[in-house]
Design an enzyme around this catalytic site. Structure first.
Site, short mmCIF file in Angstrom:
data_model
loop_
_atom_site.label_atom_id
_atom_site.label_comp_id
_atom_site.label_asym_id
_atom_site.label_seq_id
_atom_site.Cartn_x
_atom_site.Cartn_y
_atom_site.Cartn_z
N THR A 1 0.76 -1.12 -0.09
CA THR A 1 0.10 0.07 -0.13
C THR A 1 0.81 1.26 0.13
OG1 THR A 1 -1.75 -1.28 1.16
CG2 THR A 1 -1.76 1.18 1.33
N ASP B 1 0.81 -6.48 -4.64
CA ASP B 1 0.07 -6.64 -3.43
C ASP B 1 0.60 -7.76 -2.58
OD1 ASP B 1 -1.91 -7.38 -1.52
OD2 ASP B 1 -3.21 -5.67 -2.48
N THR C 1 1.75 -4.84 3.84
CA THR C 1 1.44 -5.35 5.63
C THR C 1 0.91 -6.57 5.67
OG1 THR C 1 -0.62 -4.12 5.55
CG2 THR C 1 1.36 -3.09 6.22
N ASP C 2 -0.09 -7.07 4.43
CA ASP C 2 -1.04 -8.28 4.84
C ASP C 2 -0.27 -9.39 5.03
OD1 ASP C 2 -3.18 -6.51 4.14
OD2 ASP C 2 -3.53 -7.18 2.08
N1 ASN Z 1 -2.81 -5.18 0.46
C1 ASN Z 1 -1.72 -4.62 0.79
C2 ASN Z 1 -0.69 -5.51 0.81
O1 ASN Z 1 -0.36 -6.10 1.67
C3 ASN Z 1 -2.03 -4.15 2.29
C4 ASN Z 1 -0.96 -3.00 2.89
O2 ASN Z 1 0.20 -3.02 2.58
N2 ASN Z 1 -1.35 -2.17 3.69
O3 ASN Z 1 0.19 -5.33 -0.15
#
Ligand code: ASN
Length: 588
Positions: free
Chosen positions: A19, A90, A139-140
């Site tokens: 993100t 992602d 973050t996922d």
């Molecule tokens: N969907 C994103 C990822 O993990 C979520 C994020 O980075 N906050 O790439």
């Protein structure tokens, strides 16, 4: 853990997506390229004036001076290069394959997926070229990524920090700037030789975190280990927790991770048939999330499925659903799991357990018991073993052992003191033939060829002390067989003086030789031994390769002296040498 010194600290920032750099397309967020250009335009991430004044290369960014975290060294600058991966992800799409590639990128010159950036970089290994690494990641699956990287990267001597954001860095109100800046500053200013994760002002051990919030900025927590550092107006480092780099062994990237591992969450009433279906080949290992302190249903049909799978060689690790606490054997329902051949994961997160399973099952040549034994050990600080289960050597049997045990518990801040004491302690242990202490010092990172205050190495003192066990251990570790101390003496000469025949034999077999300087006065010494009928002394010199026919200060040989003194045993020995094998012992 140490404060990073020097006027400039160079970092590599590996941008994998997430993100933090995403852009909106047709109303949804997708990975966005060009993060370096965005950072270059933000004064908090790049001091253009300084870069121009220093003639920094086009691809190198430099943080402005005077961060609150570095009041002690305001002149120190953190420069960094952003390596943008292709494709960007992602993180929901990332797997062990991509995380191994990140590890290889940290170690190596390059990987095909970075082609676009590579032409800008000199052909040098990244790990040697940079002082620290920041991995910009979604973050996922960041907790999985950090866990995998912690096992893939062995013998880390440099800081590796993963970070990302819940809101893109281009947005007015976002967490990306703070997270990335914090990660760059921590990696730039401290040597924390671990894979870490920085988020919302906290630096965590990477294999201890889990994502607990999908929208708040405090997205991660480390339920069973406090943060390694917290950044506020000041940086507070939890020094006791930071792992210490062990020895100077080179970085190893374990790319042979087992992919056929899985995660199974038990729920009340889960049918045995469903468990059976899940545990089928090609699956080789499973992390099973159980209730409370590692409890599961005690239904015989379910336990039978687990036991059958374990007997087939499937490795199952027991981790709790609960965020905090550890798997124990307090309940019959927990014991049933252990009885079915399941390995305790103690307080590991499921992410860490899955990564560890993949690492352990990927190690070649391990038996099933060997795999389980490795899983039960704390390898990268990923779990807390119950008190008493740690495999610390028990060193309380001697005064020296107790002192070394105390040294092992010194805080990280005492590194310099520890390093200064190591050579003398190693020499003392070698002299006493204390292999246990020598081994503990090795594990603490001691180099067993370092000299003590009078230039003697542990091999010198082991030889002087007549310790064949210690000599064998040191020679096996590849120490120099003929080092000279401040007086030019070798371990072989010290062994000769002590008449340590077993040690002389070991040193000779390893190629040790007396130097011409050591042999200079040998004739006089041989005559003295002959006059005193010291057969043992003469035999030691002979065994060490000295010429027993060489004359003393008055031109007489040892044989003449022995004859004049009527020392018949010595005469016979020396005559036998003259008549047979020769006065000089065969070479090594
Ligand atoms: N969907 C994103 C990822 O993990 C979520 C994020 O980075 N906050 O790439």
């Amino acid at each position: 853990m140490a404060r990073a010194l020097g006027p400039e600290r160079r970092l590599l920032a590996v941008y994998t997506g997430g993100t933090i750099g995403m852009r909106s397309e047709h109303g949804v967020l997708v990975p966005g390229s060009g993060l370096a250009a965005v950072l270059r335009a933000l004064p908090m991430f790049h001091d253009e004036e300084h870069a121009r004044a220093c003639g920094l290369p086009e691809d190198t960014l430099v943080l402005p001076p005077g961060s609150p975290a570095s009041p002690a060294s305001p002149a120190q600058r953190v420069t960094y290069t952003v390596l943008e991966c292709q494709p960007l992800f992602d993180s929901s799409d990332m797997t062990i394959t991509e995380w191994v590639q990140i590890a290889q990128t940290i170690e190596e010159e390059a990987h095909p997926w970075e082609e676009a950036c590579l032409s800008l970089l000199p052909p040098q290994r990244h790990y040697g070229q940079y002082d620290g690494f920041v991995v910009i990641h979604g973050t996922d699956t960041m907790a999985f990524a950090a866990s995998v990287l912690s096992f893939v990267l062995e013998n880390l001597q440099k800081t590796v920090i993963l970070t990302g954001a819940q809101v893109p860095i281009h947005a007015l109100w976002n967490d990306g700037r703070e997270n990335l800046l914090g990660a760059l500053l921590m990696a730039g200013q401290y040597v924390i030789p671990e894979v870490c994760l920085f988020f919302q002002n906290q630096l965590f051990r990477g294999n201890r975190v889990t994502k607990v919030d999908s929208c708040r900025f405090a997205a991660f927590c480390s339920p069973n280990l406090p943060p390694l550092a917290v950044v506020g107006t000041d940086v507070t480092i939890n020094r006791e927790l930071v792992r210490k780099a062990r020895g100077k062994d080179p970085l190893v990237v374990h790319s042979s991770m087992e992919r056929d591992v899985g995660l199974l969450r038990l729920y009340p009433g889960i049918p045995a048939a469903l468990v059976r279906a899940f545990l089928q080949p090609p699956l080789k290992g499973v992390v099973m999330e159980t209730f409370g302190s590692g409890n599961g249903p005690t239904k015989p049909d379910l336990l039978r499925e687990l036991q059958a799978a374990a007997e087939r060689g499937l490795v199952i690790v027991n981790c709790s659903h609960c965020l905090q606490g550890s798997v124990t054997s307090d309940y019959a329902a927990g014991m049933a799991m252990a009885g079915a051949g399941i390995v305790s994961g103690f307080d590991m997160t499921s992410e860490a357990a899955l990564a560890k399973l993949s690492y352990v099952l990927g190690q070649p040549g391990l038996s099933l018991d060997g795999k389980k034994e490795l899983l039960a050990r704390d390898l990268r600080g990923e779990m807390t073993l119950p008190t008493g289960a740690e495999r610390r050597p028990s060193l309380s049997c001697s005064a020296l052992g107790r002192r070394v045990a105390q040294l092992l518990t010194l805080s990280q801040e005492a590194d310099a003191v520890r390093d200064a004491l190591m050579p003398s302690l190693a020499c003392a242990a070698a002299h006493a033939g204390n292999l246990e202490v020598l081994q503990a010092l090795v594990e603490l990172g001691s180099d067993l060829s370092l000299e003590n205050f009078n230039g003697q190495t542990p091999l010198h003192t082991a030889a002087r002390g007549g310790q064949p066990g210690a000599v064998t251990m040191l020679l096996r570790r590849g120490v120099d067989v003929d080092p000279r101390d401040e007086d030019g003496l070798s371990p072989l000469l010290l062994a000769v003086k002590g008449r340590h025949r077993g040690v002389i034999e070991l040193l000779r077999a390893a190629g040790a030789c007396l130097s011409p300087r050591e042999l200079e006065d040998a004739g006089t010494e041989l005559c003295r031994l002959a006059s005193r009928a010291d057969l043992d002394g003469l035999q030691s010199w002979w065994q060490a390769g000295a010429d027993l026919g060489c004359p003393g200060y008055d031109g007489r040989s040892a044989l003449l002296v022995a004859e004049a003194a009527g020392n018949l045993e010595v005469v016979t020995f020396l005559q036998k040498l003259q008549g047979g094998a020769g006065a000089q012992a065969p070479g090594p």
